[in-house]
Write an enzyme that holds these catalytic residues in place. Structure first.
Site, mmCIF file in Angstrom:
data_model
loop_
_atom_site.group_PDB
_atom_site.id
_atom_site.type_symbol
_atom_site.label_atom_id
_atom_site.label_comp_id
_atom_site.label_asym_id
_atom_site.label_seq_id
_atom_site.Cartn_x
_atom_site.Cartn_y
_atom_site.Cartn_z
ATOM 1 N N ASP A 440 0.859 -1.178 0.000
ATOM 2 C CA ASP A 440 0.000 0.000 0.000
ATOM 3 C C ASP A 440 0.900 1.234 0.000
ATOM 4 O O ASP A 440 1.604 1.492 0.976
ATOM 5 C CB ASP A 440 -0.895 -0.033 1.247
ATOM 6 N N HIS A 441 0.837 1.984 -1.099
ATOM 7 C CA HIS A 441 1.761 3.113 -1.245
ATOM 8 C C HIS A 441 1.416 4.275 -0.316
ATOM 9 O O HIS A 441 2.199 5.232 -0.181
ATOM 10 C CB HIS A 441 1.774 3.609 -2.691
#
Length: 470
Positions: A440-441
């Site tokens: 998850d950036h």
């Protein structure tokens, strides 16, 4: 004579805020005497198959739902005839609707215990509830085990009140109605039909009294396969089958859509020479200290993930949208994606970071065996912090795995293959594996994800590197 009352048991929330469950099978029948916490049914939630305990001790008066029915949480599923403790002990005022001070039946409900507790207070008895597998469901009855009673229309010479019409219906007519509502079969046969996508209404039964047997289902499948090869004249396409989207598959689909469109996914890949890891695995299998333990590349890779997280803790976190905070976990509940007959599940090993390699091996074996048997509990499917999916067992080299909701990262392990590899500037045949990391950036920067993947690869390429990381 002790008065009786009818209590309804409503389908409870079995965890994680689930809104519905499917009744797989009943373990009791109308007229059976049951004890507190006795298993009365097997239900399938969106995550697992759960045995449902009875919140009351008494006699089964009515089964409101049939196997194969999807029931919303809070709906009544079974009614019990139980001793009216409030009337029998002479304490307190009679319950609402019990105008003859105990010689009439009263309808009560139980859904995780709350309505039952209210009813207990209404009759003046202490609302002491006994814990069971689905929470606090039953007010403790201090009378003995009820004897099996016929469900007649009179009691102590007086008619039953209209508030309890369920027990006024003769058992024979109820059984006849049930027989006309669904085909007769056993729970294992119904499960087989569900797994195969077969509607039992279409299967002729050859057993006693028209009972549908396993052989009947298999014969129907054979006939259907034959029919698929022959075009039909009425224009209906019988070469297609439809399977209702429910249970685990429905939950998985919703979770994956939510994850894909909520968390900005980034996927990185790394191909590693894992020859040293495979040699270590062979040595451990021959070591007496590991005799009786199931060791696989997943075992070593799982341990490597746990070690790599120590230096890269941001991958062991989650995004809290409500509070706009990043929650950092100081423990690791390691999720393992498992393909089961019911669909994909991701049970997790609690506090996996505290386990030795042998303990981790045992936990992985137990996890996979339980998942394949469909016995994974809801608690084992919740609370994961990071996951592994072993796509290599299917001969796949790499992929772009979707995050398990609530987690920051997932690692995909590819197949171990022999391939040409440069070693000391010379070409050699080595055992290699591709690693895929999705993260998850919002939580994990590209540098953090890359460092974690590099550390993981370094451990698998040379297990002695663990000494530099702990």
């Amino acid at each position: 004579m002790t008065a009786t009352m009818i209590k309804e048991f409503r389908l409870p929330d079995l965890g994680e805020g689930l809104t519905e469950s499917e009744i797989l099978s009943w373990k009791v029948a109308v007229g059976d005497t049951v004890t507190l916490n006795q298993v009365i049914a097997e239900v399938e939630t969106a995550k697992a198959v759960v045995e449902l305990p009875s919140p009351f001790a008494g006699v089964v008066a009515e089964l409101h739902e049939q196997p194969g029915t999807v029931v919303e949480v809070g709906k009544p599923i079974v009614s019990f005839e139980v001793d009216d403790a409030g009337s029998s002990n002479g304490g307190g005022a009679p319950a609402a609707g019990d105008r003859s001070a105990g010689d009439r039946s009263v309808v009560d409900t139980a859904a995780n215990g709350a309505p039952a507790a209210v009813a207990a207070e209404a009759v003046g008895s202490p609302a002491k509830r006994e814990p069971n597998l689905v929470g606090y469901g039953a007010v403790v009855e201090h009378s003995g085990r009820p004897t099996r009673r016929a469900r007649g229309n009179v009691q102590d010479g007086k008619s039953l009140t209209p508030e309890a019409p369920a027990i006024a219906e003769p058992v024979v007519s109820r059984q006849a109605d049930v027989a006309s509502e669904r085909p007769r079969s056993t729970p294992p046969v119904r499960k087989l039909a569900r797994d195969l996508g077969i509607d039992l209404q279409l299967v002729p039964g050859t057993g006693q009294g028209g009972l549908i047997t396993r052989e009947d289902v298999q014969s129907y499948i054979g006939a259907a396969e034959t029919a698929q090869a022959t075009p039909v004249s009425d224009g209906q396409n019988e070469r297609e089958s439809r399977t209702p989207i429910k249970g685990v598959r429905k939950f998985t689909a919703a979770a994956m859509v939510q994850s894909a469109f909520t968390a900005p996914h980034v996927t990185e890949f790394l191909t590693v020479d894992v020859t040293a890891t495979m040699e270590l695995l062979a040595r451990l299998k021959g070591n007496k200290a590991f005799e009786g333990y199931k060791l696989t590349p997943l075992t070593i890779a799982a341990k490597a993930v746990l070690v790599a997280l120590r230096n890269n803790p941001t991958l062991n976190s989650r995004w809290d949208e409500a509070s706009q905070e990043i929650v950092q976990f100081n423990y690791v509940n390691l999720g393992i994606a498992a393909a089961t007959p019911r669909g994909l599940t991701v049970p997790n090993i609690k506090d996996a970071d505290r386990l030795t390699l042998r303990e981790l091996s045992t936990a992985l074996t137990d996890l996979t065996d339980t998942a394949r048997a469909g016995k994974t509990s809801p608690s084992e499917l919740s609370g994961g912090t990071i996951s592994i999916t072993n796509i290599g067992v299917f001969g796949i080299d790499a992929g772009t795995p979707i995050l398990n909701p609530g987690e920051a990262a997932i690692v995909a392990l590819g197949a171990v293959r022999k391939a040409p590899w440069v070693v000391n500037d010379e070409l050699a045949v080595r055992q290699v594996m591709s690693l895929s990391l999705s993260f998850d950036h919002r939580l994990v920067d590209g540098e953090q994800g890359s460092r974690f993947l590099a550390d993981l690869g370094a451990i698998l390429a040379d297990p002695a590197m663990v000494m530099t990381m702990i």
